[in-house]
Design a protein around this motif. Structure first.
Motif, PDB file in Angstrom:
ATOM      1  N   LYS A  15      -1.264   7.830 -14.440  1.00  0.00           N
ATOM      2  CA  LYS A  15       0.222   7.883 -14.392  1.00  0.00           C
ATOM      3  C   LYS A  15       0.407   7.123 -13.694  1.00  0.00           C
ATOM      4  O   LYS A  15       1.370   6.063 -14.273  1.00  0.00           O
ATOM      5  CB  LYS A  15       0.782  10.001 -14.104  1.00  0.00           C
ATOM      6  CG  LYS A  15       2.033   9.214 -14.154  1.00  0.00           C
ATOM      7  CD  LYS A  15       2.974  10.297 -13.452  1.00  0.00           C
ATOM      8  CE  LYS A  15       4.525  11.134 -13.907  1.00  0.00           C
ATOM      9  NZ  LYS A  15       5.246  11.250 -13.383  1.00  0.00           N
ATOM     10  N   GLY A  16      -0.331   7.021 -12.370  1.00  0.00           N
ATOM     11  CA  GLY A  16      -0.148   5.692 -11.744  1.00  0.00           C
ATOM     12  C   GLY A  16      -0.433   4.252 -11.858  1.00  0.00           C
ATOM     13  O   GLY A  16       0.314   3.035 -12.231  1.00  0.00           O
ATOM     14  N   ILE A  62       0.954  -1.290   0.145  1.00  0.00           N
ATOM     15  CA  ILE A  62      -0.112   0.081  -0.065  1.00  0.00           C
ATOM     16  C   ILE A  62       0.614   1.017   0.149  1.00  0.00           C
ATOM     17  O   ILE A  62       2.025   1.475   1.189  1.00  0.00           O
ATOM     18  CB  ILE A  62      -0.618   0.194   0.963  1.00  0.00           C
ATOM     19  CG1 ILE A  62      -1.734  -1.410   1.781  1.00  0.00           C
ATOM     20  CG2 ILE A  62      -1.654   1.389   0.929  1.00  0.00           C
ATOM     21  CD1 ILE A  62      -2.528  -1.381   2.117  1.00  0.00           C
ATOM     22  N   LEU A  63       0.785   1.522  -1.239  1.00  0.00           N
ATOM     23  CA  LEU A  63       1.685   3.212  -1.156  1.00  0.00           C
ATOM     24  C   LEU A  63       1.236   4.204  -1.550  1.00  0.00           C
ATOM     25  O   LEU A  63       0.293   5.340  -2.312  1.00  0.00           O
ATOM     26  CB  LEU A  63       2.947   2.801  -2.637  1.00  0.00           C
ATOM     27  CG  LEU A  63       3.527   3.877  -3.261  1.00  0.00           C
ATOM     28  CD1 LEU A  63       5.000   3.984  -2.027  1.00  0.00           C
ATOM     29  CD2 LEU A  63       4.000   3.623  -4.601  1.00  0.00           C
ATOM     30  N   ASP A  64       1.774   4.935  -0.913  1.00  0.00           N
ATOM     31  CA  ASP A  64       1.693   6.651  -0.513  1.00  0.00           C
ATOM     32  C   ASP A  64       1.892   7.171  -2.114  1.00  0.00           C
ATOM     33  O   ASP A  64       3.011   6.525  -1.717  1.00  0.00           O
ATOM     34  CB  ASP A  64       1.692   7.499   0.925  1.00  0.00           C
ATOM     35  CG  ASP A  64       0.725   8.352   1.000  1.00  0.00           C
ATOM     36  OD1 ASP A  64       0.794   9.263  -0.356  1.00  0.00           O
ATOM     37  OD2 ASP A  64       1.322   9.632   1.744  1.00  0.00           O
ATOM     38  N   LEU A  65       1.546   8.739  -2.198  1.00  0.00           N
ATOM     39  CA  LEU A  65       2.836   9.191  -3.025  1.00  0.00           C
ATOM     40  C   LEU A  65       3.714  10.327  -2.985  1.00  0.00           C
ATOM     41  O   LEU A  65       4.459  10.570  -3.245  1.00  0.00           O
ATOM     42  CB  LEU A  65       1.620   9.425  -3.794  1.00  0.00           C
ATOM     43  CG  LEU A  65       0.967   8.398  -5.540  1.00  0.00           C
ATOM     44  CD1 LEU A  65       0.412   8.855  -5.966  1.00  0.00           C
ATOM     45  CD2 LEU A  65       1.689   7.870  -5.596  1.00  0.00           C
ATOM     46  N   LEU A  90       5.323   6.916  -6.353  1.00  0.00           N
ATOM     47  CA  LEU A  90       6.027   6.588  -8.475  1.00  0.00           C
ATOM     48  C   LEU A  90       6.900   5.795  -8.248  1.00  0.00           C
ATOM     49  O   LEU A  90       7.128   5.329  -9.487  1.00  0.00           O
ATOM     50  CB  LEU A  90       4.632   7.999  -8.627  1.00  0.00           C
ATOM     51  CG  LEU A  90       3.812   7.804  -8.965  1.00  0.00           C
ATOM     52  CD1 LEU A  90       3.405   9.044  -9.711  1.00  0.00           C
ATOM     53  CD2 LEU A  90       3.328   6.797  -9.630  1.00  0.00           C
ATOM     54  N   SER A  91       7.958   6.644  -7.847  1.00  0.00           N
ATOM     55  CA  SER A  91       9.864   5.966  -8.307  1.00  0.00           C
ATOM     56  C   SER A  91       9.917   4.586  -7.689  1.00  0.00           C
ATOM     57  O   SER A  91      10.166   4.258  -7.963  1.00  0.00           O
ATOM     58  CB  SER A  91      10.837   6.910  -7.541  1.00  0.00           C
ATOM     59  OG  SER A  91       9.965   6.497  -6.369  1.00  0.00           O
ATOM     60  N   GLY A 113       1.663   1.314 -13.841  1.00  0.00           N
ATOM     61  CA  GLY A 113       1.732  -1.127 -13.133  1.00  0.00           C
ATOM     62  C   GLY A 113       0.757  -0.634 -11.787  1.00  0.00           C
ATOM     63  O   GLY A 113       0.906  -2.275 -11.264  1.00  0.00           O
ATOM     64  N   ALA A 114      -0.019   0.576 -11.346  1.00  0.00           N
ATOM     65  CA  ALA A 114      -0.341   0.033  -9.929  1.00  0.00           C
ATOM     66  C   ALA A 114      -1.904  -0.809 -10.420  1.00  0.00           C
ATOM     67  O   ALA A 114      -1.868  -0.705 -11.181  1.00  0.00           O
ATOM     68  CB  ALA A 114      -0.883   1.627  -9.827  1.00  0.00           C
TER      69      ALA A 114
END
Length: 222
Positions: A89-90, A49-52, A60-61, A94-95
């Motif tokens: 973009k996300g 689970i990823l915050d930007l 995103l990196s 590949g999200a």
């Protein structure tokens, strides 16, 4: 299942860690990219689970790094960025899913269950309800073995319903799913697409719960 939570808001991070742990996840939580990268590199997690907006860079990196791996991890982006360009973009990077803050914890848990089934291999690359079968790898839908050609929006709606069998999907949830994939919708788009989809599926394959939403019916024709 081992889950990595990358979220720099300490209150949100602590609250989600408690909730996810109580749901049976083995949670590794970090507040920044620097602490998250080794966990990903060493294969210590199954799902992210990823915050930007993180203090040491753009999430995103990390997403790009994950998707370059030989064995990519499923990633759910969790962020306050709700602009369509950010979503696209996300997803292009590949999200696997995208949830905008503020969000309901129950919805997050439902989406994690879908991603978790992919990780655990409990389901294959197909989704099935009765005679309706969706091959995710081939982007193919069949009914009793006969191929069904669906426009993109109808395919995405059917996919959302099949992934959430037994759980009612509201009009708003389905709209959000289509928005996430860059689809523009009119005010009554969901009703129109469901109407067209119903004509192509077995009788009563999609049940309407008036005022609540839609759900796939395993007992077609009843």
């Amino acid at each position: 299942m081992r889950l990595l939570l990358v979220e720099d808001d300490q209150v949100v991070n602590a609250g989600l860690t408690r909730t996810l742990s109580s749901e049976g996840y083995a949670v590794e939580s970090t507040l920044c990219l620097a602490d998250a990268r080794p966990l990903v590199a060493n294969d210590e997690v199954d799902l992210v689970i990823l915050d930007l907006g993180l203090p040491d860079g753009d999430g995103l990196s990390l997403l790009a790094d994950i998707k370059r791996r030989k064995k990519p991890l499923p990633v759910l982006i969790l962020t306050a960025r709700d602009a369509l360009d950010d979503k696209i973009k996300g997803l292009d990077l590949g999200a696997d899913d995208y949830l905008v803050k503020p969000f309901e914890v129950d919805e997050l848990l439902a989406r994690l269950r879908v991603l978790g089934r992919r990780v655990s291999g409990v389901t294959s690359s197909t989704l099935q309800c009765g005679s309706v079968v969706m091959d995710l790898a081939a982007h193919l839908v069949t009914i009793d073995g006969a191929q069904l050609n669906l426009p993109r929006k109808e395919y995405m709606l059917l996919k959302a319903l099949l992934e959430n069998q037994g759980r009612v999907q509201s009009k708003e949830q389905l709209e959000q799913k289509l928005y996430q994939w860059g689809e523009e919708l009119g005010s009554n788009a969901i009703e129109v697409h469901i109407h067209h989809l119903r004509k192509k599926l077995p009788s009563n394959a999609i049940k309407t719960l008036r005022g609540i939403g839609y759900v796939m019916n395993k007992h077609e024709g009843h």
